[in-house]
Motif scaffolding. Structure first.
Motif, PDB file in Angstrom:
ATOM      1  N   VAL A   1       0.862  -1.165   0.000  1.00  0.00           N
ATOM      2  CA  VAL A   1       0.000   0.000   0.000  1.00  0.00           C
ATOM      3  C   VAL A   1       0.904   1.221   0.000  1.00  0.00           C
ATOM      4  CG1 VAL A   1      -1.836   1.215   1.219  1.00  0.00           C
ATOM      5  CG2 VAL A   1      -1.731  -1.280   1.282  1.00  0.00           C
ATOM      6  N   VAL A   2       1.094   1.827  -1.121  1.00  0.00           N
ATOM      7  CA  VAL A   2       2.080   2.889  -1.256  1.00  0.00           C
ATOM      8  C   VAL A   2       1.552   4.186  -0.655  1.00  0.00           C
ATOM      9  CG1 VAL A   2       3.419   4.274  -2.869  1.00  0.00           C
ATOM     10  CG2 VAL A   2       3.038   1.857  -3.328  1.00  0.00           C
ATOM     11  N   LEU A   3       2.380   4.833   0.178  1.00  0.00           N
ATOM     12  CA  LEU A   3       2.055   6.152   0.692  1.00  0.00           C
ATOM     13  C   LEU A   3       2.558   7.155  -0.335  1.00  0.00           C
ATOM     14  CD1 LEU A   3       3.275   5.802   4.403  1.00  0.00           C
ATOM     15  CD2 LEU A   3       1.070   5.209   3.446  1.00  0.00           C
ATOM     16  N   ASN A   4       1.681   7.602  -1.207  1.00  0.00           N
ATOM     17  CA  ASN A   4       2.100   8.534  -2.238  1.00  0.00           C
ATOM     18  C   ASN A   4       2.792   9.731  -1.595  1.00  0.00           C
ATOM     19  OD1 ASN A   4       0.913   6.968  -4.261  1.00  0.00           O
ATOM     20  ND2 ASN A   4      -1.093   7.838  -3.805  1.00  0.00           N
ATOM     21  N   ALA A   5       4.032   9.947  -1.936  1.00  0.00           N
ATOM     22  CA  ALA A   5       4.812  10.954  -1.232  1.00  0.00           C
ATOM     23  C   ALA A   5       5.542  11.860  -2.198  1.00  0.00           C
ATOM     24  CB  ALA A   5       5.821  10.279  -0.308  1.00  0.00           C
ATOM     25  N   GLN A   6       5.639  13.109  -1.812  1.00  0.00           N
ATOM     26  CA  GLN A   6       6.450  14.076  -2.517  1.00  0.00           C
ATOM     27  C   GLN A   6       7.491  14.600  -1.551  1.00  0.00           C
ATOM     28  OE1 GLN A   6       3.720  16.996  -3.953  1.00  0.00           O
ATOM     29  NE2 GLN A   6       2.707  15.598  -5.371  1.00  0.00           N
ATOM     30  N   GLN A   7       8.576  15.108  -2.056  1.00  0.00           N
ATOM     31  CA  GLN A   7       9.720  15.432  -1.227  1.00  0.00           C
ATOM     32  C   GLN A   7      10.065  16.906  -1.299  1.00  0.00           C
ATOM     33  OE1 GLN A   7      13.175  13.166  -2.430  1.00  0.00           O
ATOM     34  NE2 GLN A   7      14.475  14.843  -1.831  1.00  0.00           N
ATOM     35  N   LYS A   8      10.374  17.483  -0.123  1.00  0.00           N
ATOM     36  CA  LYS A   8      10.851  18.849  -0.038  1.00  0.00           C
ATOM     37  C   LYS A   8      12.217  18.831   0.641  1.00  0.00           C
ATOM     38  CE  LYS A   8       7.287  20.085   2.338  1.00  0.00           C
ATOM     39  NZ  LYS A   8       6.312  20.862   3.137  1.00  0.00           N
TER      40      LYS A   8
ATOM     41  N   LEU B   1      12.481   5.727   0.034  1.00  0.00           N
ATOM     42  CA  LEU B   1      12.233   5.747  -1.404  1.00  0.00           C
ATOM     43  C   LEU B   1      12.478   7.117  -2.039  1.00  0.00           C
ATOM     44  CD1 LEU B   1       8.997   3.562  -1.673  1.00  0.00           C
ATOM     45  CD2 LEU B   1      11.297   2.970  -2.459  1.00  0.00           C
ATOM     46  N   THR B   2      12.645   8.154  -1.216  1.00  0.00           N
ATOM     47  CA  THR B   2      12.905   9.483  -1.769  1.00  0.00           C
ATOM     48  C   THR B   2      14.369   9.633  -2.135  1.00  0.00           C
ATOM     49  OG1 THR B   2      13.405  10.528   0.367  1.00  0.00           O
ATOM     50  CG2 THR B   2      11.076  10.439  -0.306  1.00  0.00           C
ATOM     51  N   GLU B   3      14.641  10.527  -3.053  1.00  0.00           N
ATOM     52  CA  GLU B   3      16.019  10.740  -3.504  1.00  0.00           C
ATOM     53  C   GLU B   3      16.905  11.262  -2.375  1.00  0.00           C
ATOM     54  OE1 GLU B   3      18.454  13.371  -6.856  1.00  0.00           O
ATOM     55  OE2 GLU B   3      16.263  13.200  -6.954  1.00  0.00           O
ATOM     56  N   THR B   4      16.369  12.174  -1.573  1.00  0.00           N
ATOM     57  CA  THR B   4      17.165  12.782  -0.507  1.00  0.00           C
ATOM     58  C   THR B   4      17.565  11.778   0.563  1.00  0.00           C
ATOM     59  OG1 THR B   4      16.189  14.964  -0.820  1.00  0.00           O
ATOM     60  CG2 THR B   4      17.129  14.515   1.334  1.00  0.00           C
ATOM     61  N   TYR B   5      16.669  10.847   0.888  1.00  0.00           N
ATOM     62  CA  TYR B   5      16.900   9.955   2.021  1.00  0.00           C
ATOM     63  C   TYR B   5      17.246   8.526   1.634  1.00  0.00           C
ATOM     64  CZ  TYR B   5      14.865  13.825   4.608  1.00  0.00           C
ATOM     65  OH  TYR B   5      14.616  15.067   5.132  1.00  0.00           O
ATOM     66  N   LYS B   6      17.432   8.271   0.350  1.00  0.00           N
ATOM     67  CA  LYS B   6      17.780   6.925  -0.087  1.00  0.00           C
ATOM     68  C   LYS B   6      19.059   6.462   0.610  1.00  0.00           C
ATOM     69  CE  LYS B   6      17.307   3.240  -2.673  1.00  0.00           C
ATOM     70  NZ  LYS B   6      16.167   2.313  -2.462  1.00  0.00           N
TER      71      LYS B   6
ATOM     72  N   GLY C   1      10.199  16.662   5.661  1.00  0.00           N
ATOM     73  CA  GLY C   1       9.860  17.309   4.397  1.00  0.00           C
ATOM     74  C   GLY C   1       9.370  16.348   3.347  1.00  0.00           C
ATOM     75  N   VAL C   2       8.810  15.212   3.775  1.00  0.00           N
ATOM     76  CA  VAL C   2       8.235  14.232   2.858  1.00  0.00           C
ATOM     77  C   VAL C   2       6.722  14.346   2.961  1.00  0.00           C
ATOM     78  CG1 VAL C   2       8.005  11.780   2.306  1.00  0.00           C
ATOM     79  CG2 VAL C   2      10.217  12.693   3.059  1.00  0.00           C
ATOM     80  N   GLU C   3       6.079  14.756   1.891  1.00  0.00           N
ATOM     81  CA  GLU C   3       4.637  14.977   1.904  1.00  0.00           C
ATOM     82  C   GLU C   3       3.896  13.693   1.558  1.00  0.00           C
ATOM     83  OE1 GLU C   3       1.206  17.710  -0.289  1.00  0.00           O
ATOM     84  OE2 GLU C   3       3.337  18.030  -0.736  1.00  0.00           O
ATOM     85  N   ILE C   4       3.030  13.250   2.452  1.00  0.00           N
ATOM     86  CA  ILE C   4       2.218  12.062   2.233  1.00  0.00           C
ATOM     87  C   ILE C   4       0.841  12.483   1.758  1.00  0.00           C
ATOM     88  CG2 ILE C   4       1.148  10.058   3.314  1.00  0.00           C
ATOM     89  CD1 ILE C   4       3.483   9.949   5.240  1.00  0.00           C
ATOM     90  N   THR C   5       0.424  12.000   0.608  1.00  0.00           N
ATOM     91  CA  THR C   5      -0.866  12.379   0.050  1.00  0.00           C
ATOM     92  C   THR C   5      -1.974  11.385   0.380  1.00  0.00           C
ATOM     93  OG1 THR C   5      -0.322  11.299  -2.045  1.00  0.00           O
ATOM     94  CG2 THR C   5       0.235  13.641  -1.825  1.00  0.00           C
ATOM     95  N   ASP C   6      -1.618  10.261   0.982  1.00  0.00           N
ATOM     96  CA  ASP C   6      -2.609   9.260   1.370  1.00  0.00           C
ATOM     97  C   ASP C   6      -3.442   9.797   2.538  1.00  0.00           C
ATOM     98  OD1 ASP C   6      -4.073   7.098   2.262  1.00  0.00           O
ATOM     99  OD2 ASP C   6      -2.403   5.683   2.176  1.00  0.00           O
ATOM    100  N   LYS C   7      -4.705  10.078   2.313  1.00  0.00           N
ATOM    101  CA  LYS C   7      -5.553  10.706   3.316  1.00  0.00           C
ATOM    102  C   LYS C   7      -6.014   9.732   4.398  1.00  0.00           C
ATOM    103  CE  LYS C   7      -7.236  14.350   0.252  1.00  0.00           C
ATOM    104  NZ  LYS C   7      -8.426  15.016  -0.353  1.00  0.00           N
TER     105      LYS C   7
END
Length: 363
Positions: free
Chosen positions: A16-23, A148-153, A346-352
């Motif tokens: 179940v992927v937590l759709n995430a965007q990175q800041k 899974l984010t580029e910054t924290y891989k 700074g990882v934005e989770i879009t899964d409500k």
């Protein structure tokens, strides 16, 4: 030994992927759990009904000399000197139910795997997470999401005393390295301390078949932090739960007190290390509560044990307002921790469906 292991059909393997965007952020997070530590001891110190109970306490006189005082405030500071001095001054402490300041689980199982799943994924899964069996978690933890984010891989790691965590974190799928149970340090270049820990752990018996002594978890984690500087570190201490299951209140208190010292050592390291100093947040909690009435239920937890859903929460360090113990009526939940960590990093989770961030903690 972990209790409340229920029979279960094989978990359906799914992600179940937590759709995430990175800041961009310069923050680090250290998440710590103390397995099955009751809020009663955290906020009141040694329990008067247990410390004098010959069934659960060996050498009552010695234990009272070490941990007893007349008031709960005095007793808790004796048991947890770092929490009730430094952390109280620098952070926030939630879960003292005598003030109706509540922290609760949202899962309905009230034992370890479901509790850790809730903390790490941000939601309960009462349909699939129904035992402590070594089955890969179908849900995605915040450790995996961040990794899974580029910054924290490759900047995320976990060190745990219980050997089920590679499955809870789903090490194979997530790519997050998990040193758990009786694992040793296996990196190509070991520090002298890691080599010594490897040697010592092999010849040190544990009272339990699935949980190592926390001193090894702690020092393996500390050595890893010194050498690799992960930006998101998870450390899970396990002794308090297992000593409680054994009915050994003396060892339960001793372990709780020792873990307070471990947390102090981690904090002091981060304050002298340039990578972590002034940009690291600590979040500390537990996976479940324990019983209180009748008194014998302090050894147990699970959905049939009243109070086993009652937990607590501590946060201090960077991004945490210094407001100390929270003594007002309030309600928080364990499922809020994952999104709070994402917010700090700074990882934005879009899964409500993931729990809301802890508005009262981060700023």
């Amino acid at each position: 030994m972990k209790k409340n292991i229920l029979s279960i059909a094989l978990l359906i393997f799914s992600c179940v992927v937590l759709n995430a965007q990175q800041k961009e952020t310069n923050s680090n997070v250290i998440l710590i759990t103390l397995d099955g530590l009751r809020w009663q001891e955290l906020f009141g110190g040694a329990d008067s009904l247990l410390i004098s109970n010959k069934k659960y306490t060996k050498n009552i006189t010695h234990l009272k000399d070490k941990f007893w005082a007349n008031t709960p405030e005095e007793r808790r500071k004796i048991l947890f000197p770092f929490i009730w001095s430094t952390i109280k001054e620098k952070g926030q402490i939630y879960g003292n139910r005598k003030h109706e300041n509540n922290v609760d689980l949202t899962n309905n199982k009230w034992f370890s795997y479901p509790g850790y799943n809730e903390i790490l994924t941000g939601k309960a899964d009462d349909e699939r997470i129904v035992s402590n069996s070594k089955l890969p978690n179908p849900n995605t933890t915040i450790l995996e999401t961040v990794n899974l984010t580029e910054t924290y891989k490759n900047k995320v790691a976990a060190f745990t005393s219980w050997d089920v965590f590679p499955y809870i974190i789903n090490e194979t799928r997530s790519g997050v390295p998990v040193n758990a149970g009786f694992d040793i340090a296996e990196e190509e270049k070991l520090t002298d301390n890691e080599a010594y820990l490897n040697k010592l752990q092999k010849v040190t018996p544990s009272p339990w078949g699935s949980v190592r002594l926390d001193v090894f978890t702690h020092h393996y984690a500390l050595e890893y932090m010194k050498k690799n500087h992960p930006k998101f570190m998870y450390i899970s201490y396990g002794e308090t739960d297992d000593f409680a299951h054994d009915g050994n209140y003396s060892a339960y208190l001793q372990s709780a007190n020792t873990t307070d010292g471990f947390i102090k050592e981690l904090w002091e390291f981060t304050q002298q290390d340039d990578f972590y100093k002034n940009n690291t947040t600590f979040i500390i909690t537990t996976d479940h509560g324990r019983g209180t009435n009748p008194i014998d239920t302090w050894r147990s937890h699970g959905k049939d044990i009243e109070g086993a859903d009652e937990v607590w929460l501590i946060a201090f360090g960077n991004k945490i307002k210094s407001t100390g113990e929270q003594t007002y009526k309030n309600q928080l939940y364990s499922n809020q921790i994952a999104r709070t960590i994402a917010e700090i990093l700074g990882v934005e989770i879009t899964d409500k469906t993931i729990g809301n961030k802890l508005e009262f903690i981060t700023y």
